[in-house]
Design a protein around this motif. Structure first.
Motif, PDB file in Angstrom:
ATOM      1  N   PRO A   1       0.907  -1.051  -0.057  1.00 58.30           N
ATOM      2  CA  PRO A   1      -0.074   0.009   0.263  1.00 58.30           C
ATOM      3  C   PRO A   1       0.860   1.458  -0.115  1.00 58.30           C
ATOM      4  CG  PRO A   1      -0.003  -1.061   2.306  1.00 58.30           C
ATOM      5  CD  PRO A   1       0.409  -2.060   1.260  1.00 58.30           C
ATOM      6  N   VAL A   2       0.214   2.386  -0.354  1.00 59.28           N
ATOM      7  CA  VAL A   2       1.016   3.802  -0.366  1.00 59.28           C
ATOM      8  C   VAL A   2       1.654   4.027   0.597  1.00 59.28           C
ATOM      9  CG1 VAL A   2      -1.077   5.149   0.178  1.00 59.28           C
ATOM     10  CG2 VAL A   2       0.704   6.024  -1.510  1.00 59.28           C
ATOM     11  N   GLN A   3       1.118   3.735   2.129  1.00 54.66           N
ATOM     12  CA  GLN A   3       1.771   4.158   3.199  1.00 54.66           C
ATOM     13  C   GLN A   3       3.241   3.456   3.172  1.00 54.66           C
ATOM     14  OE1 GLN A   3      -1.095   2.440   3.204  1.00 54.66           O
ATOM     15  NE2 GLN A   3      -1.032   1.133   4.932  1.00 54.66           N
ATOM     16  N   SER A   4       3.394   2.239   2.839  1.00 57.17           N
ATOM     17  CA  SER A   4       4.577   1.837   3.044  1.00 57.17           C
ATOM     18  C   SER A   4       5.941   2.380   2.227  1.00 57.17           C
ATOM     19  CB  SER A   4       4.505   0.077   2.205  1.00 57.17           C
ATOM     20  OG  SER A   4       3.536  -0.805   2.860  1.00 57.17           O
TER      21      SER A   4
ATOM     22  N   ALA B   1      -1.216  14.096   5.806  1.00 53.02           N
ATOM     23  CA  ALA B   1      -0.912  13.028   4.755  1.00 53.02           C
ATOM     24  C   ALA B   1      -0.751  11.442   5.170  1.00 53.02           C
ATOM     25  CB  ALA B   1       0.443  13.529   4.086  1.00 53.02           C
ATOM     26  N   LEU B   2      -0.213  11.323   6.293  1.00 54.82           N
ATOM     27  CA  LEU B   2      -0.262   9.989   6.779  1.00 54.82           C
ATOM     28  C   LEU B   2      -1.619   9.460   7.286  1.00 54.82           C
ATOM     29  CD1 LEU B   2       2.022   7.841   7.409  1.00 54.82           C
ATOM     30  CD2 LEU B   2       2.225   8.710   9.705  1.00 54.82           C
ATOM     31  N   GLU B   3      -2.167  10.276   8.031  1.00 57.72           N
ATOM     32  CA  GLU B   3      -3.590   9.914   8.587  1.00 57.72           C
ATOM     33  C   GLU B   3      -4.279   9.359   7.445  1.00 57.72           C
ATOM     34  OE1 GLU B   3      -6.389  11.821  11.648  1.00 57.72           O
ATOM     35  OE2 GLU B   3      -5.802  12.963  10.110  1.00 57.72           O
ATOM     36  N   LYS B   4      -4.541  10.047   6.204  1.00 52.98           N
ATOM     37  CA  LYS B   4      -5.356   9.637   4.936  1.00 52.98           C
ATOM     38  C   LYS B   4      -4.590   8.217   4.497  1.00 52.98           C
ATOM     39  CE  LYS B   4      -6.421  14.302   3.503  1.00 52.98           C
ATOM     40  NZ  LYS B   4      -5.936  15.451   2.481  1.00 52.98           N
ATOM     41  N   GLN B   5      -3.423   8.300   4.323  1.00 48.93           N
ATOM     42  CA  GLN B   5      -2.796   7.138   3.984  1.00 48.93           C
ATOM     43  C   GLN B   5      -2.963   5.811   4.905  1.00 48.93           C
ATOM     44  OE1 GLN B   5       1.415   7.590   3.177  1.00 48.93           O
ATOM     45  NE2 GLN B   5       1.317   8.937   1.306  1.00 48.93           N
TER      46      GLN B   5
ATOM     47  N   PRO C   1      -5.237   6.415  16.129  1.00 48.43           N
ATOM     48  CA  PRO C   1      -4.955   7.592  16.003  1.00 48.43           C
ATOM     49  C   PRO C   1      -3.733   8.061  16.487  1.00 48.43           C
ATOM     50  CG  PRO C   1      -7.179   7.582  16.364  1.00 48.43           C
ATOM     51  CD  PRO C   1      -6.479   6.010  16.684  1.00 48.43           C
ATOM     52  N   GLU C   2      -3.163   7.185  17.890  1.00 44.74           N
ATOM     53  CA  GLU C   2      -1.824   7.490  18.343  1.00 44.74           C
ATOM     54  C   GLU C   2      -1.003   7.139  17.722  1.00 44.74           C
ATOM     55  OE1 GLU C   2      -5.582   7.755  20.964  1.00 44.74           O
ATOM     56  OE2 GLU C   2      -4.787   6.045  19.706  1.00 44.74           O
ATOM     57  N   ASP C   3      -0.988   6.012  17.016  1.00 44.12           N
ATOM     58  CA  ASP C   3      -0.049   5.508  16.251  1.00 44.12           C
ATOM     59  C   ASP C   3       0.464   6.565  15.156  1.00 44.12           C
ATOM     60  OD1 ASP C   3       0.314   2.962  17.491  1.00 44.12           O
ATOM     61  OD2 ASP C   3      -1.208   1.908  16.154  1.00 44.12           O
ATOM     62  N   VAL C   4      -0.735   7.053  14.423  1.00 44.98           N
ATOM     63  CA  VAL C   4      -0.322   8.117  13.511  1.00 44.98           C
ATOM     64  C   VAL C   4       0.170   9.250  13.956  1.00 44.98           C
ATOM     65  CG1 VAL C   4      -1.526   9.519  11.843  1.00 44.98           C
ATOM     66  CG2 VAL C   4      -2.482   7.266  12.010  1.00 44.98           C
ATOM     67  N   THR C   5      -0.060   9.683  14.968  1.00 49.90           N
ATOM     68  CA  THR C   5       0.571  10.651  15.628  1.00 49.90           C
ATOM     69  C   THR C   5       2.080  10.658  15.963  1.00 49.90           C
ATOM     70  OG1 THR C   5      -1.346  11.604  16.508  1.00 49.90           O
ATOM     71  CG2 THR C   5       0.471  12.490  17.366  1.00 49.90           C
ATOM     72  N   ALA C   6       2.140   9.490  16.439  1.00 52.86           N
ATOM     73  CA  ALA C   6       3.589   8.810  17.051  1.00 52.86           C
ATOM     74  C   ALA C   6       4.519   8.840  15.677  1.00 52.86           C
ATOM     75  CB  ALA C   6       3.374   7.550  17.680  1.00 52.86           C
ATOM     76  N   LEU C   7       3.910   8.095  14.858  1.00 56.53           N
ATOM     77  CA  LEU C   7       4.930   7.781  13.496  1.00 56.53           C
ATOM     78  C   LEU C   7       4.967   9.138  12.848  1.00 56.53           C
ATOM     79  CD1 LEU C   7       3.126   4.688  12.154  1.00 56.53           C
ATOM     80  CD2 LEU C   7       5.528   4.786  12.811  1.00 56.53           C
ATOM     81  N   SER C   8       4.157   9.965  12.660  1.00 50.13           N
ATOM     82  CA  SER C   8       4.387  11.362  12.304  1.00 50.13           C
ATOM     83  C   SER C   8       5.364  12.251  12.910  1.00 50.13           C
ATOM     84  CB  SER C   8       2.810  12.128  12.084  1.00 50.13           C
ATOM     85  OG  SER C   8       3.029  13.383  11.987  1.00 50.13           O
ATOM     86  N   ASN C   9       5.396  12.144  14.381  1.00 47.88           N
ATOM     87  CA  ASN C   9       6.455  12.833  15.026  1.00 47.88           C
ATOM     88  C   ASN C   9       7.816  12.189  15.033  1.00 47.88           C
ATOM     89  OD1 ASN C   9       4.551  14.564  15.751  1.00 47.88           O
ATOM     90  ND2 ASN C   9       3.917  13.594  17.691  1.00 47.88           N
ATOM     91  N   ILE C  10       7.824  10.808  14.999  1.00 45.92           N
ATOM     92  CA  ILE C  10       9.074  10.146  15.145  1.00 45.92           C
ATOM     93  C   ILE C  10       9.686  10.289  13.753  1.00 45.92           C
ATOM     94  CG2 ILE C  10      10.075   7.755  15.409  1.00 45.92           C
ATOM     95  CD1 ILE C  10       7.703   7.271  17.340  1.00 45.92           C
ATOM     96  N   LEU C  11       9.006  10.022  12.779  1.00 39.98           N
ATOM     97  CA  LEU C  11       9.583  10.200  11.157  1.00 39.98           C
ATOM     98  C   LEU C  11       9.643  11.318  10.503  1.00 39.98           C
ATOM     99  CD1 LEU C  11       8.487   6.569  10.298  1.00 39.98           C
ATOM    100  CD2 LEU C  11      10.558   6.950  11.097  1.00 39.98           C
ATOM    101  N   GLY C  12       8.817  12.502  11.032  1.00 38.01           N
ATOM    102  CA  GLY C  12       8.900  13.458  10.494  1.00 38.01           C
ATOM    103  C   GLY C  12       7.949  13.724   9.109  1.00 38.01           C
ATOM    104  N   ILE C  13       6.949  12.786   9.131  1.00 38.44           N
ATOM    105  CA  ILE C  13       6.020  12.615   8.167  1.00 38.44           C
ATOM    106  C   ILE C  13       4.931  13.577   8.583  1.00 38.44           C
ATOM    107  CG2 ILE C  13       4.496  11.147   6.816  1.00 38.44           C
ATOM    108  CD1 ILE C  13       6.073   8.900   7.847  1.00 38.44           C
TER     109      ILE C  13
END
Length: 148
Positions: free
Chosen positions: A10-13, A69-73, A53-65
């Motif tokens: 998938p696109v998020q990968s 955009a990440l939430e949609k993916q 939602p917590e995973d999306v926030t954490a991944l966004s913060n940790i990886l600088g995404i």
């Protein structure tokens, strides 16, 4: 991420793997910051696990995404197993498949003796990977823990 898998995931990968590579982080490091098991984190990257939602926030913060955009993916449900050929062609994954081929009925018989009729859940489930070293070399320990 292997280039042969890129088009089957998938696109998020691509987003997640590119960010992981740019930060030079391991799944273990990301998992520790997220409060998640490294295998669960890797499963998110491959599109095989549901995110909160917590995973999306954490991944966004940790990886600088970018969060939106990440939430949609990451919206929607996982599409598990779509990227893999059967039998698997990748040697390590094939060896895991081979273990189940060779020991699956033995596992089933022993589990039925110990627990009675039933199945092990892959939903109420956890797993971990550990490394052991002794005088003969490195050993992998894979723990599978599923609700009966």
């Amino acid at each position: 991420m292997q280039s042969s898998l890129r088009d089957r995931l998938p696109v998020q990968s691509a987003t997640l793997f590119d960010a992981k590579a740019s930060k030079n982080m391991t799944f273990e490091e990301i998992g520790k910051q997220m409060g998640r098991n490294e295998v669960a984190v890797a499963a998110i990257f491959y599109g095989n696990a549901q995110t909160t939602p917590e995973d999306v926030t954490a991944l966004s913060n940790i990886l600088g995404i970018d969060h939106s955009a990440l939430e949609k993916q990451l919206a929607g449900y996982p599409y598990r197993g779509h990227a893999m050929d059967m039998p698997p062609k990748e040697p390590l994954i094939y060896r895991l498949y081979e273990i189940v081929q060779n020991y699956g009925f033995a596992y089933k018989a022993i589990l039925n003796e110990k627990f009675g009729d039933g199945i092990m859940s892959a939903i109420s489930f956890s797993t971990k990977v550990e490394k052991e070293t002794d005088d003969k070399g490195d050993w992998v320990v894979i723990t599978l823990r599923g609700k009966w």
